[in-house]
Design an enzyme around this catalytic site. Structure first.
Site, mmCIF file in Angstrom:
data_model
loop_
_atom_site.group_PDB
_atom_site.id
_atom_site.type_symbol
_atom_site.label_atom_id
_atom_site.label_comp_id
_atom_site.label_asym_id
_atom_site.label_seq_id
_atom_site.Cartn_x
_atom_site.Cartn_y
_atom_site.Cartn_z
ATOM 1 N N PHE A 1 39.199 24.666 45.802
ATOM 2 C CA PHE A 1 40.465 24.300 45.158
ATOM 3 C C PHE A 1 40.387 24.347 43.633
ATOM 4 O O PHE A 1 41.300 23.887 42.966
ATOM 5 C CB PHE A 1 40.897 22.898 45.614
ATOM 6 N N GLU B 1 41.257 28.220 37.768
ATOM 7 C CA GLU B 1 40.709 28.958 36.642
ATOM 8 C C GLU B 1 41.165 28.275 35.360
ATOM 9 O O GLU B 1 42.279 27.801 35.266
ATOM 10 C CB GLU B 1 41.174 30.418 36.675
ATOM 11 N N GLY C 1 59.488 28.864 34.517
ATOM 12 C CA GLY C 1 58.808 29.928 33.778
ATOM 13 C C GLY C 1 59.022 31.280 34.427
ATOM 14 O O GLY C 1 60.078 31.544 35.007
ATOM 15 N N CYS D 1 45.491 34.228 43.345
ATOM 16 C CA CYS D 1 45.554 33.437 44.573
ATOM 17 C C CYS D 1 46.966 33.272 45.143
ATOM 18 O O CYS D 1 47.225 33.724 46.254
ATOM 19 C CB CYS D 1 44.935 32.066 44.337
HETATM 20 N N1 LIG Z 1 39.937 32.742 41.516
HETATM 21 C C1 LIG Z 1 40.322 31.512 41.901
HETATM 22 O O1 LIG Z 1 40.838 30.703 41.124
HETATM 23 C C2 LIG Z 1 40.116 31.082 43.329
HETATM 24 C C3 LIG Z 1 40.289 29.733 43.676
HETATM 25 C C4 LIG Z 1 40.082 29.348 44.996
HETATM 26 C C5 LIG Z 1 39.737 30.284 45.945
HETATM 27 N N2 LIG Z 1 39.602 31.596 45.601
HETATM 28 C C6 LIG Z 1 39.203 32.547 46.636
HETATM 29 O O2 LIG Z 1 37.816 32.828 46.474
HETATM 30 C C7 LIG Z 1 37.529 34.188 46.835
HETATM 31 C C8 LIG Z 1 36.880 34.901 45.658
HETATM 32 O O3 LIG Z 1 37.785 34.941 44.580
HETATM 33 P P1 LIG Z 1 37.319 35.324 43.097
HETATM 34 O O4 LIG Z 1 38.507 35.119 42.218
HETATM 35 O O5 LIG Z 1 36.049 34.652 42.784
HETATM 36 O O6 LIG Z 1 37.042 36.899 43.305
HETATM 37 P P2 LIG Z 1 36.284 37.897 42.327
HETATM 38 O O7 LIG Z 1 36.869 39.226 42.597
HETATM 39 O O8 LIG Z 1 36.274 37.354 40.931
HETATM 40 O O9 LIG Z 1 34.757 37.858 42.830
HETATM 41 C C9 LIG Z 1 34.319 38.406 44.021
HETATM 42 C C10 LIG Z 1 32.924 38.969 43.787
HETATM 43 O O10 LIG Z 1 32.381 39.384 45.040
HETATM 44 C C11 LIG Z 1 31.588 40.529 44.824
HETATM 45 N N3 LIG Z 1 31.382 41.236 46.094
HETATM 46 C C12 LIG Z 1 32.251 41.948 46.818
HETATM 47 N N4 LIG Z 1 31.654 42.424 47.936
HETATM 48 C C13 LIG Z 1 30.371 41.986 47.917
HETATM 49 C C14 LIG Z 1 29.270 42.133 48.792
HETATM 50 N N5 LIG Z 1 29.357 42.841 49.909
HETATM 51 N N6 LIG Z 1 28.111 41.550 48.449
HETATM 52 C C15 LIG Z 1 28.007 40.837 47.294
HETATM 53 N N7 LIG Z 1 29.014 40.661 46.434
HETATM 54 C C16 LIG Z 1 30.193 41.236 46.733
HETATM 55 C C17 LIG Z 1 32.368 41.302 43.802
HETATM 56 O O11 LIG Z 1 31.568 42.244 43.110
HETATM 57 C C18 LIG Z 1 32.869 40.181 42.881
HETATM 58 O O12 LIG Z 1 31.979 39.934 41.814
HETATM 59 C C19 LIG Z 1 38.875 34.779 47.252
HETATM 60 O O13 LIG Z 1 39.007 34.654 48.634
HETATM 61 C C20 LIG Z 1 39.892 33.892 46.554
HETATM 62 O O14 LIG Z 1 41.132 33.860 47.224
HETATM 63 C C21 LIG Z 1 39.766 32.008 44.308
#
Ligand SMILES: NC(=O)c1ccc[n+]([C@@H]2O[C@H](COP(=O)([O-])OP(=O)(O)OC[C@H]3O[C@@H](n4cnc5c(N)ncnc54)[C@H](O)[C@@H]3O)[C@@H](O)[C@H]2O)c1
Length: 442
Positions: free
Chosen positions: A155, A158, A259, A266
């Site tokens: 949760f 960013e 906004g 997400c």
């Molecule tokens: N960004 C947010 O604020 C947030 C918050 C909560 C949940 N999430 C969830 O978390 C998950 C990740 O989001 P994120 O924003 O960190 O994504 P991101 O794209 O920033 O990071 C994902 C990473 O996974 C790596 N990757 C992909 N395939 C791979 C593999 N086979 N082996 C190793 N590494 C691999 C990519 O190179 C990348 O660095 C998503 O499901 C998203 O919905 C994101």
């Protein structure tokens, strides 16, 4: 504990660094070799306040490691987090190919009991699929190691990710087995000491909880934007209405700002995925669909306001743009409203002079090198000779600018504010034509 974090993105890297900070040994695996190399050298690939210090400290103290090699990381770890992306697929569903590819690799590499934790946001039923993929790999290898699959949605937000992770409102852990519930409690104990609950539930409910949280928040944004649109037709003041309802604790003042609608990596994709899940189970999610469509309209309404001011002729017009990231305190431009708005203006022949404290690099990559988009070194440089200023993101440095200086630098003193940062009466007195969200339409 020994942990593997697969995926070193916004979620994986923060999670890994915070677990390491609490004394765990974390191997962070990413398929992107350039990212791993940068991390090895102490360069943080994303802008997230506070993250760099955590990564550098824990890397130096040998609790946080980076590698592209998944198999050894799995073998050395008891708990293996999957934190790879789950982008939107063409039909709106969550694309699970990266999650399932990692599950397959885990099945190939496992050498004993493991706890597999879904950290990525994944739809109901994914844990079952992860289990099936791992079991198939183990069968092919003639092995029969035990493992558990846990859903532990994230949760964090960013921009405040470190704080959110270190002091979570709550931790949700979907555990179908008592033994993993205990392990999750232990892992999160340092984060939940001060009465922050760890809520244990079944895996399916945990998977759905993440979508429920995002869908509620997205709906809250569409709600206030819908109210702003009603204000613009009735003459009511959306800021006053917001204050008038937000002080009721049942409603709450947070996440109630009109906004340009929600963006980011997400909410848009998670709303689509939840809509898809509902439909796949023969339910029409009317509220979610309405929230989505209000969100799309919000950008269109804003562009229409700009077009209408310029009598539908944007050819050759120069727009200063403040803010490109989908929200302040991040360089993330995924699904940022600014991208849609800029694209529409460019299509109509306008030129853009953009400024953002952190997201210009990512935006330059998105638009590529082109003559009609330039990037300024400061807020005021972006204004030079512009026909109007457009505000897309509410970075704090945009809140109290020197309006006299702005008026002197702009070609014409026109502001389209997609974040309602200023006082309309004050700006009118200062000689600006000021457009904002929820403004009365004549
Ligand atoms: N960004 C947010 O604020 C947030 C918050 C909560 C949940 N999430 C969830 O978390 C998950 C990740 O989001 P994120 O924003 O960190 O994504 P991101 O794209 O920033 O990071 C994902 C990473 O996974 C790596 N990757 C992909 N395939 C791979 C593999 N086979 N082996 C190793 N590494 C691999 C990519 O190179 C990348 O660095 C998503 O499901 C998203 O919905 C994101």
């Amino acid at each position: 504990m020994k942990l593997a974090m697969i995926g070193a993105g916004y979620v994986g890297l923060v999670t890994a660094a915070c677990f390491a900070e609490m004394g765990n040994e974390v191997i962070c695996v990413d398929a992107d070799a350039a990212k791993v190399e940068a991390l090895e050298q102490g360069r943080i690939p994303i802008y997230e306040p506070g993250l760099e210090a955590y990564v550098k400290r824990n890397h130096a103290e040998q609790r946080l490691f980076f590698t592209t090699e998944l198999a050894p990381a799995i073998q050395k770890s008891l708990v293996c987090f999957i934190a790879v992306g789950t982008p939107q697929d063409r039909d709106g569903s969550a694309d699970l190919s990266m999650v399932l590819a990692v599950a397959k690799e885990i099945g190939k590499a496992m050498d004993g009991y493991k706890v597999i934790v879904e950290k990525s946001t994944v739809p109901v039923g994914t844990a079952r699929q992860v289990r099936q993929v791992i079991e198939a790999e183990l069968r092919a290898r003639g092995e029969n190691f035990e493992f558990d699959v846990v859903s532990n949605p994230e949760f964090l937000k960013e921009g405040t990710a470190i704080d959110d992770f270190m002091k979570p409102d709550r931790v949700v852990a979907g555990c179908d087995e008592v033994r993993v519930a205990e392990l999750m409690r232990e892992l999160y104990a340092p984060f939940t000491r001060t009465n922050r609950p760890i809520i244990i539930m079944d895996v399916v409910s945990a998977e759905l909880t993440k979508y429920a949280a995002n869908a509620f928040l997205a709906t809250k944004i569409s709600f206030i934007n819908e109210l702003a649109n009603i204000c613009s037709r009735t003459g009511a003041n959306i800021t006053k209405v917001r204050q008038g309802i937000g002080s009721d604790p049942r409603i709450g003042a947070l996440f109630l700002f009109p906004g340009l609608g929600y963006g980011g990596s997400c909410f848009p994709k998670d709303m689509q995925a939840l809509i898809h899940t509902a439909k796949a189970h023969d339910y029409k999610p009317r509220l979610l669909e309405a929230a989505e469509s209000i969100n799309q309209d919000q950008r269109k309404i804003f562009v229409d306001t700009i077009r209408s001011h310029f009598k539908d002729d944007l050819q050759g017009k120069v727009f200063a743009v403040w803010g490109l990231s989908f929200k302040p305190q991040t360089d993330d431009i995924r699904e940022a409203p600014a991208l849609t708005i800029l694209s529409r203006l460019l299509e109509a022949g306008a030129r853009i002079q953009a400024y953002d404290p952190e997201a210009m690099g990512a935006t330059r990559q998105y638009f590529g090198d082109r003559q009609d988009v330039s990037y300024a070194g400061s807020t005021y440089e972006a204004l030079e000779g512009a026909d109007a200023l457009i505000i897309c993101t509410e970075w704090t440095k945009f809140r109290e600018p020197d309006f006299d200086r702005m008026r002197a630098v702009l070609k014409t003193p026109v502001i389209f504010d997609g974040r309602n940062l200023y006082n309309p009466q004050k700006l009118a007195k200062l000689g600006f034509k000021y457009y904002y969200i929820g403004q009365k339409v004549d």
